[in-house]
Design a protein around this motif. Structure first.
Motif, short mmCIF file in Angstrom:
data_model
loop_
_atom_site.label_atom_id
_atom_site.label_comp_id
_atom_site.label_asym_id
_atom_site.label_seq_id
_atom_site.Cartn_x
_atom_site.Cartn_y
_atom_site.Cartn_z
N GLN A 1 0.84 -1.19 0.00
CA GLN A 1 0.00 0.00 0.00
C GLN A 1 0.87 1.25 0.00
N LEU A 2 0.28 2.34 -0.47
CA LEU A 2 0.93 3.64 -0.44
C LEU A 2 0.26 4.45 0.67
N PHE A 3 1.04 4.90 1.64
CA PHE A 3 0.51 5.72 2.73
C PHE A 3 0.87 7.18 2.44
N PHE A 4 -0.05 8.09 2.79
CA PHE A 4 0.27 9.51 2.57
C PHE A 4 -0.34 10.38 3.67
N ALA A 5 0.40 11.45 3.98
CA ALA A 5 -0.07 12.47 4.91
C ALA A 5 -0.93 13.45 4.13
N ASP A 6 -2.22 13.46 4.43
CA ASP A 6 -3.17 14.35 3.74
C ASP A 6 -3.30 15.60 4.60
N SER A 7 -2.39 16.55 4.37
CA SER A 7 -2.06 17.56 5.37
C SER A 7 -3.20 18.47 5.77
N GLU A 8 -3.93 19.03 4.80
CA GLU A 8 -4.95 20.01 5.15
C GLU A 8 -6.12 19.37 5.89
N ALA A 9 -6.32 18.06 5.74
CA ALA A 9 -7.36 17.36 6.50
C ALA A 9 -6.80 16.76 7.78
N SER A 10 -5.52 17.02 8.07
CA SER A 10 -4.87 16.45 9.26
C SER A 10 -5.13 14.95 9.34
N ALA A 11 -4.93 14.28 8.18
CA ALA A 11 -5.28 12.88 8.06
C ALA A 11 -4.10 12.05 7.59
N ILE A 12 -4.13 10.76 7.93
CA ILE A 12 -3.22 9.77 7.37
C ILE A 12 -4.08 8.78 6.59
N ARG A 13 -3.71 8.58 5.32
CA ARG A 13 -4.56 7.80 4.43
C ARG A 13 -3.73 6.81 3.64
N SER A 14 -4.39 5.92 2.93
CA SER A 14 -3.68 4.94 2.12
C SER A 14 -4.36 4.79 0.77
N ALA A 15 -3.57 4.30 -0.19
CA ALA A 15 -4.06 3.99 -1.53
C ALA A 15 -3.34 2.74 -2.00
N GLY A 16 -3.85 2.12 -3.05
CA GLY A 16 -3.16 0.99 -3.63
C GLY A 16 -1.99 1.45 -4.48
#
Length: 657
Positions: free
Chosen positions: A375-390
């Motif tokens: 998986q690819l993890f990313f810091a979604d900064s403006e939403a103060s979120a940690i998310r993932s994608a394939g």
């Protein structure tokens, strides 16, 4: 206290510019006054509308984590250059995040983006409400007699503002209502020569024993050993967009860096809106994506070399591809170096926290990348979120931590209970994802199996303090990388690299050792401003020595964990320096450096970085960075050496960095 009347009628600048023709242009609604008691930067005092009479004024309502606001900085600078005597830009900083409402943090961002116009901290949104603002960025144009002409929300080109300013000048010049005299404004923050300047990202190469540092505001990549020995500098340090050798190539505030193989480094050259490839063996830099200017991207597949990009903030090489966190586009892209192809990987371009199929979901200024190979993890900064994608486009966007654009804070816990504040960096260690929780000035660990988030370094305030990690202090850390059992941290606002030992929980500062002065080749010009001028000295020609005395505050000592470093320059070459030895854990004072003195006059410079700690509380440490200048006259009857004295500030005469 009187409530400021909200501004109701403000004609959109786009409509205004479209119907201007040659008619006179002036405002109709008096501009609301600035409230008293606000903090101002780049101004000798708080400004009033009366101070601004006779000028065209643009109020820039912004918040510094907003990528669209950052995109407008070059446009505003271009306008200021075009109308240096007629236009005043005032940044009204109405901070979205709690951290962005602190005047000290705003001062750091003013320095980072080299803003020279006044900036007012509208921390309680008083100016925002008075002008009826609804979004970042918003621009209000005020005419020379203090009336609002129009407003524009969102990014806009130079030409839009230029057409409005041109008509305003044509209207008010014949009336004698322009005032081109200077105002008491200008940059207040002096440039300081230092080895690193706002480093944004870092990459630990465990196999090669190297660190790659995005020395962002020096516009270069610094390569060191894992122990801090400087090996190479990639880039001329001049902001620009040029390919070529390490010495000739230029970057503009680079951020993310990734190794595709031992000799191939990719760089997210953020403010050139480009991806650069560095051949470490051939010592060359080549542009492989982007054209040097910001472009809103409207494609799913394109040829990278001729396609404009939009603020790439991080890059990550995985199995022959390079993933790109395109912060300005709110999307993820993939560069395929073998074919020179750029492909959309995730996100519609709409700024929103929306999970689902990757090409149908939405992102919020992605700024940090990591992967476990699945998986690819990313810091979604403006939403103060940690998310993932394939890792391919058939995957799904999933949110691990985070609830939306206005759900932020500093709360450890599990899943939806967690609150972060504008995270920028990620690093994967086994099954744990480490997070640079940038605006909370902390490093946090996310256990991927459970969704639990826990603080592992940093305190409740920003600062500079080594020791036990949970008692240590950081300042807006932006990048993370793991190597040799340690987590390396780009501690951006401290202009330093910090190291978190995951086994011991100790937080230390990486001491850069640079005997060849690779970091400070342009030191002589860099120290011209902001240096401490010492009384002139007379010295005899021949072999001599420079003695540097550092006067420590009572009950303080030099910090042996982060040795003193220094860089030296001679204005005319009369004084030449031997190689200084800063290897001692706690060097004896004065520090003696061999020099050779020829005939003539000179001015020598020393840029010192000094780490010192309290005897009473060894975890309470400080950093002092100073540039000393010593005018030198050479005479046969001169002294037997040269002396420099620097008195360190008493505790809390300065804040810990």
């Amino acid at each position: 206290m009187n409530r400021i009347r909200p501004l109701i009628a403000a004609l959109a600048l786009t409509a205004l510019a479209a119907c201007l023709g040659q008619q006179a242009l002036e405002g109709t609604t008096p501009a609301p006054a600035f409230p008293e008691g606000l903090d101002w930067l780049n101004s000798e005092r708080a400004l009033t509308l009366e101070d601004l009479r006779g000028k065209v004024v643009i109020l820039d309502f912004w918040t510094y984590g907003c990528i669209n606001c950052i995109h407008m900085i070059p446009v505003l600078k271009q306008l200021e250059e075009a109308y240096p005597d007629e236009l005043v830009v005032i940044g009204v900083h109405s901070g979205k995040f709690d951290n962005e409402r602190d005047t000290g943090n705003i001062a750091s961002i003013v320095a980072r983006y080299e803003l020279e116009h006044p900036v007012v901290n509208d921390l309680d949104f008083a100016v925002w409400r008075a002008y009826g603002v609804r979004a970042w960025p918003t621009f209000m144009v005020i005419d020379p007699v203090g009336k609002v002409v129009g407003q524009h929300s969102g990014e806009a080109p130079f030409e839009l503002f230029d057409s409005v300013i041109t008509r305003l000048l044509a209207t008010f010049e014949p009336r004698g209502e322009l005032d081109r005299s200077p105002l008491p404004i200008g940059p207040q923050l002096e440039a300081v020569a230092r080895p690193l300047l706002f480093p944004g990202k870092i990459l630990a190469d465990d196999v090669g024993g190297r660190l790659f540092i995005s020395d962002s505001n020096h516009n270069r990549i610094v390569v060191t050993s894992l122990e801090g020995d400087v090996q190479h500098v990639i880039g001329s340090s001049e902001a620009g967009f040029r390919d070529g050798s390490f010495e000739v190539a230029s970057f503009f505030r680079p951020q993310g860096i990734t190794l595709a193989d031992a000799d191939t480094l990719y760089v997210a050259d953020t403010e050139n809106h480009a991806i650069r490839r560095v051949d470490l063996a051939a010592r060359t830099v080549t542009t492989v994506a982007g054209t040097g200017g910001q472009v809103y991207m409207q494609f799913q597949v394109a040829q990278a070399a001729v396609t404009g990009l939009n603020s790439p903030w991080d890059v990550l090489a995985v199995d022959g591809r390079v993933f790109i966190a395109m912060a300005g586009q709110h999307q993820l892209y993939v560069l395929e170096p073998a074919t020179g192809t750029l492909r959309l990987h995730a996100g519609t371009g709409r700024e929103e926290l929306l999970d689902g199929p990757q090409l149908e979901g939405a992102l919020n200024q992605p700024s940090g990348l990591a992967t476990d190979g699945q998986q690819l993890f990313f810091a979604d900064s403006e939403a103060s979120a940690i998310r993932s994608a394939g890792l391919d486009t058939t995957g799904n966007l999933e949110t691990i931590v985070g609830l939306g654009l206005f759900e932020f804070g500093d709360v450890d816990g599990i899943g939806d209970a967690v609150r972060l504040q504008h995270p920028l960096g990620l690093a994967l260690v086994d099954d744990d994802l480490y997070i640079a929780d940038t605006y909370n000035h902390k490093i946090k660990r996310l256990v991927l199996g459970t969704g639990e988030v826990q603080t592992v370094a940093g305190g409740d305030v920003d600062g500079w303090q080594d020791g036990d990690a949970l008692a240590g202090l950081l300042a807006e850390p932006g990048g993370l990388s793991y190597g040799a059992g340690r987590l390396f941290i780009a501690d951006t606002n401290n202009h330093a690299i910090r190291i978190l030992d995951l086994d011991t929980g100790e937080l230390t500062t990486l001491a850069l050792r640079d005997p060849q002065s690779l970091l400070m080749d342009n030191f002589a010009s860099a120290v011209a401003d902001g240096a401490v001028r010492l009384p002139a000295a007379t010295v005899a020609p021949g072999v001599s020595e420079l003695r540097i005395t550092i006067e420590l505050p009572e009950n303080h000592r030099l910090n042996g964990l982060a040795p003193l470093t220094g860089y030296f320059a001679s204005e005319s070459g009369v004084v030449s320096f031997g190689v200084p030895d800063f290897s001692a854990v706690e060097p004896e004072l004065p520090i003696v450096i061999p020099v050779e003195v020829a005939q003539g006059d000179d001015v020598i410079s020393a840029e010192l970085t000094i780490y010192y700690c309290s005897y009473d509380a060894v975890e309470l440490c400080f950093i002092d960075q100073v540039t000393l200048e010593l005018p030198v006259t050479v005479s046969d009857d001169g002294g037997d050496g040269l002396d420099m004295l620097h008195v360190l500030p008493k505790p809390f005469d300065q804040d810990p960095l």
